[in-house]
Write an enzyme that holds these catalytic residues in place. Structure first.
Site, PDB file in Angstrom:
ATOM      1  N   GLU A  40     -11.471  43.595 -36.514  1.00 37.85           N
ATOM      2  CA  GLU A  40     -11.965  42.270 -36.986  1.00 37.85           C
ATOM      3  C   GLU A  40     -10.687  41.437 -36.379  1.00 37.85           C
ATOM      4  O   GLU A  40      -9.621  41.835 -36.003  1.00 37.85           O
ATOM      5  CB  GLU A  40     -11.200  42.568 -38.462  1.00 37.85           C
ATOM      6  N   LYS A 106     -18.644  39.019 -43.166  1.00 39.68           N
ATOM      7  CA  LYS A 106     -17.740  39.787 -44.252  1.00 39.68           C
ATOM      8  C   LYS A 106     -17.941  39.386 -45.751  1.00 39.68           C
ATOM      9  O   LYS A 106     -18.112  38.256 -45.777  1.00 39.68           O
ATOM     10  CB  LYS A 106     -16.108  39.549 -43.820  1.00 39.68           C
ATOM     11  N   CYS A 142     -12.746  45.268 -43.107  1.00 36.98           N
ATOM     12  CA  CYS A 142     -11.503  45.480 -43.745  1.00 36.98           C
ATOM     13  C   CYS A 142     -11.671  45.583 -45.199  1.00 36.98           C
ATOM     14  O   CYS A 142     -12.021  46.476 -45.678  1.00 36.98           O
ATOM     15  CB  CYS A 142     -10.774  44.116 -43.123  1.00 36.98           C
TER      16      CYS A 142
END
Length: 263
Positions: A40, A106, A142
């Site tokens: 990321e 995300k 993440c």
């Protein structure tokens, strides 16, 4: 399928970070990887203003990543930031190469541990699974790793391996949480989970500032039975792992949690 986890330390300059991508893509290709996974925020590290550097998926940064993937003959997944209409950015994972050109935005934003990602980042909505020559791979970013439902949804869509691209925040117990969560999501989905984090910036002499999550390293691959298959330390490095789909079928026969779910 062979996957290379490219554990780098990205800085604030997108052009300089492209040089890192070029180097690690070549290393991954030389190792025979089918897919090179970057962390990321590969485009630019957290802790700076993201809006001014965000680019669309047809902008120069993503275009250069596509060129590098095509030149090396492998697929590449790399974290970047794309603009939105409300002035925020999207935390986007570009996935390109070997006939693939897509992206994942995300879904779960890091509004935790005193950091508010949603102040500057807009959430995505759609899970993404990509077929690489018969092996289906899901993609997460993440904070997503704290949400089992996304991983089981990706398994429901056929994923036998799930990538987690991260810039994990440091702090007390955070390495233990990182490793535990990756292994747990592998068990939840009875899938391989390959998790690539930013290396710890202190390993290259850069002291993190503020609350921005800038990585701790310790990228790892977990088997469908939740075992650590291989792992890096905290400094920049590359980890090449072979993903065996047969292990997924064996795990799902032995522990059919996907089939036995009630909720």
């Amino acid at each position: 399928m062979r996957i290379a986890l490219c554990q780098i330390v990205s800085g604030p300059d997108p052009k300089a970070n492209l040089e890192l991508v070029a180097d690690y893509v070549r290393r991954a290709a030389d190792a025979g990887a089918d897919l090179a996974v970057f962390p990321e925020a590969t485009m630019a590290c957290f802790g700076i203003k993201l809006g001014p550097l965000a680019e669309p998926l047809d902008g120069p940064w993503a275009t250069e990543v596509r060129r590098l993937a095509e030149e090396a003959g492998i697929a590449v997944a790399a974290g970047m930031f794309t603009p939105t209409e409300d002035g925020r950015v999207t935390n986007t994972l570009l996935i390109t190469g070997r006939g693939v050109d897509t992206s994942y935005d995300k879904i779960h934003l890091f509004d935790a541990f005193g950091f508010a990602e949603s102040d500057t980042v807009a959430p995505g909505e759609q899970p993404v699974v990509v077929d690489f020559g018969g092996t289906k791979v899901g993609f997460t970013t993440c904070y997503d790793v704290r949400f089992p439902g996304l991983f089981t949804a990706l398994a429901d869509q056929g994923a036998s391996a799930i990538v987690t691209s991260a810039s994990w925040g440091s702090g007390e117990g955070k390495r233990e949480q990182w490793e535990l969560l990756v292994r747990a999501r592998a068990l939840d989905s009875t899938s391989w989970v390959v998790a690539c984090d930013q290396a710890d910036p202190r390993s290259v002499g850069r002291e993190p500032s503020g609350k921005a999550p800038t990585g701790i390293g310790y990228s790892l691959a977990a088997t469908p039975l939740g075992q650590v298959h291989a792992q890096l330390a905290d400094s920049p490095d590359i980890l090449v792992v072979d993903i065996d789909p047969a292990a997924v079928e064996q795990a799902r026969q032995a522990i059919p949690v996907l089939a036995n779910r009630r909720f």
